[in-house]
Design a protein around this motif. Structure first.
Motif, PDB file in Angstrom:
ATOM      1  N   SER A   1       0.842  -1.193   0.000  1.00 26.45           N
ATOM      2  CA  SER A   1       0.000   0.000   0.000  1.00 26.45           C
ATOM      3  C   SER A   1       0.875   1.239   0.000  1.00 26.45           C
ATOM      4  O   SER A   1       2.005   1.220   0.513  1.00 26.45           O
TER       5      SER A   1
ATOM      6  N   ASP B   1      -0.555   3.963   1.379  1.00 27.77           N
ATOM      7  CA  ASP B   1      -1.332   4.771   2.318  1.00 27.77           C
ATOM      8  C   ASP B   1      -0.495   5.356   3.445  1.00 27.77           C
ATOM      9  O   ASP B   1      -0.913   6.324   4.090  1.00 27.77           O
TER      10      ASP B   1
ATOM     11  N   ASN C   1      -6.045  -3.848   8.231  1.00 29.86           N
ATOM     12  CA  ASN C   1      -7.026  -3.034   7.500  1.00 29.86           C
ATOM     13  C   ASN C   1      -7.481  -1.798   8.278  1.00 29.86           C
ATOM     14  O   ASN C   1      -8.601  -1.312   8.082  1.00 29.86           O
TER      15      ASN C   1
ATOM     16  N   LEU D   1      -3.889 -10.151   1.492  1.00 30.93           N
ATOM     17  CA  LEU D   1      -3.706  -8.744   1.142  1.00 30.93           C
ATOM     18  C   LEU D   1      -4.094  -8.469  -0.305  1.00 30.93           C
ATOM     19  O   LEU D   1      -4.727  -7.452  -0.609  1.00 30.93           O
ATOM     20  N   LEU D   2      -3.734  -9.386  -1.204  1.00 34.13           N
ATOM     21  CA  LEU D   2      -4.094  -9.204  -2.610  1.00 34.13           C
ATOM     22  C   LEU D   2      -5.610  -9.312  -2.804  1.00 34.13           C
ATOM     23  O   LEU D   2      -6.190  -8.567  -3.598  1.00 34.13           O
TER      24      LEU D   2
ATOM     25  N   ARG E   1      -7.886  -8.521  -0.642  1.00 33.09           N
ATOM     26  CA  ARG E   1      -8.468  -7.281  -0.135  1.00 33.09           C
ATOM     27  C   ARG E   1      -8.312  -6.153  -1.152  1.00 33.09           C
ATOM     28  O   ARG E   1      -9.243  -5.378  -1.391  1.00 33.09           O
ATOM     29  N   LYS E   2      -7.124  -6.055  -1.771  1.00 34.41           N
ATOM     30  CA  LYS E   2      -6.910  -5.006  -2.763  1.00 34.41           C
ATOM     31  C   LYS E   2      -7.819  -5.233  -3.973  1.00 34.41           C
ATOM     32  O   LYS E   2      -8.382  -4.284  -4.522  1.00 34.41           O
TER      33      LYS E   2
ATOM     34  N   GLY F   1     -11.246  -4.102  -3.306  1.00 33.24           N
ATOM     35  CA  GLY F   1     -11.319  -2.661  -3.329  1.00 33.24           C
ATOM     36  C   GLY F   1     -11.363  -2.104  -4.736  1.00 33.24           C
ATOM     37  O   GLY F   1     -12.050  -1.095  -5.000  1.00 33.24           O
ATOM     38  N   TRP F   2     -10.656  -2.744  -5.657  1.00 32.33           N
ATOM     39  CA  TRP F   2     -10.630  -2.261  -7.044  1.00 32.33           C
ATOM     40  C   TRP F   2     -11.975  -2.441  -7.734  1.00 32.33           C
ATOM     41  O   TRP F   2     -12.349  -1.631  -8.590  1.00 32.33           O
TER      42      TRP F   2
END
Length: 248
Positions: A146, A148, A191, A238-239, A241-242, A245-246
């Motif tokens: 990330s 962020d 998260n 993690l992937l 989750r990403k 989100g996309w």
């Protein structure tokens, strides 16, 4: 929500009186962790603890254990006091205390978020320190998958304790400079949302730095290596989750 302040101190006597005077206006409990400071600095801390006895809680390490451990001690003390959020502020005079109100306001408006300082440096910053930060930034971005976390080394931030304490109790951290970056990556793995707040950072001409090039860079390297291994273990999660989100 119950807010407090944690200030880790190791031989930074010059700003303490002014810092406590500034923080007193917010009428929050201030937990000061004396991380094995020399007698002169310790004496000032004891005097301030007497002067601000209704607000200041002084916790002392008998020997220096590192900034990360001092922060962890402060966060644990805050939990015992029933606080929900902690503003961490370093005692070295580098941060703009006028932004304390801004950090608290943003945290109160976003109580689930980790609020972190995004330094705005002036010409006083040593170029070696400035360029060295970017190596850490890159590893943090890799290990968190990330962007962020804009700056993981700024000692001006607000911790939501409900999200932070379970991580402190379940992982082993570097006790010195590596802690600042490591806790943020682990919060991101869980998260927790992040809010980056631009804030002015200076390096005072007579400022005191306890960054040890060999010891602390080694500690940072160990922290990043551990985080990289942890990221690989969590990579599918993690992937996923990403990806979710996309496609939202």
């Amino acid at each position: 929500m119950q807010y407090g302040v944690v200030v880790p101190v190791y031989n930074h006597p010059d700003c303490l009186v002014a810092l406590m005077a500034h923080l007193s206006q917010f009428e929050l409990p201030v937990i000061v962790v004396n991380d094995g400071s020399e007698p002169g600095c310790t004496r000032i801390l004891h005097e301030l603890a007497g002067q601000y006895s209704s607000r200041m809680v002084l916790v002392e390490h008998c020997r220096n254990q590192g900034k990360g451990q001092a922060v962890m001690t402060g966060l644990s003390q805050a939990d015992r006091m029933g606080l929900s959020h902690v503003l961490q502020l370093d005692a070295d005079g580098q941060h703009d205390w006028q932004d304390v109100a801004k950090f608290l306001r943003i945290s109160r408006e976003n109580p689930q978020a980790m609020v972190i300082g995004q330094p705005v440096f002036d010409d006083s910053v040593p170029k070696g320190r400035l360029y060295g930060r970017y190596a850490t930034h890159i590893w943090v971005w890799i290990n968190s998958l990330s962007l962020d976390i804009k700056d993981s080394m700024c000692g001006f931030r607000v911790y939501p304790l409900a999200a932070t304490l379970p991580i402190l109790n379940s992982a082993r951290f570097q006790p010195r400079m590596g802690f600042d970056s490591e806790i943020l990556v682990r919060l991101k793995w869980n998260n927790v949302p992040f809010i980056n707040v631009p804030t002015r950072v200076i390096y005072p001409a007579q400022g005191i730095s306890h960054f040890d090039v060999w010891r602390d860079n080694f500690g940072l390297s160990k922290a990043h290596a551990s985080l990289f291994a942890g990221m690989l273990i969590r990579l599918p999660q993690l992937l996923s989750r990403k990806f979710r989100g996309w496609i939202r």
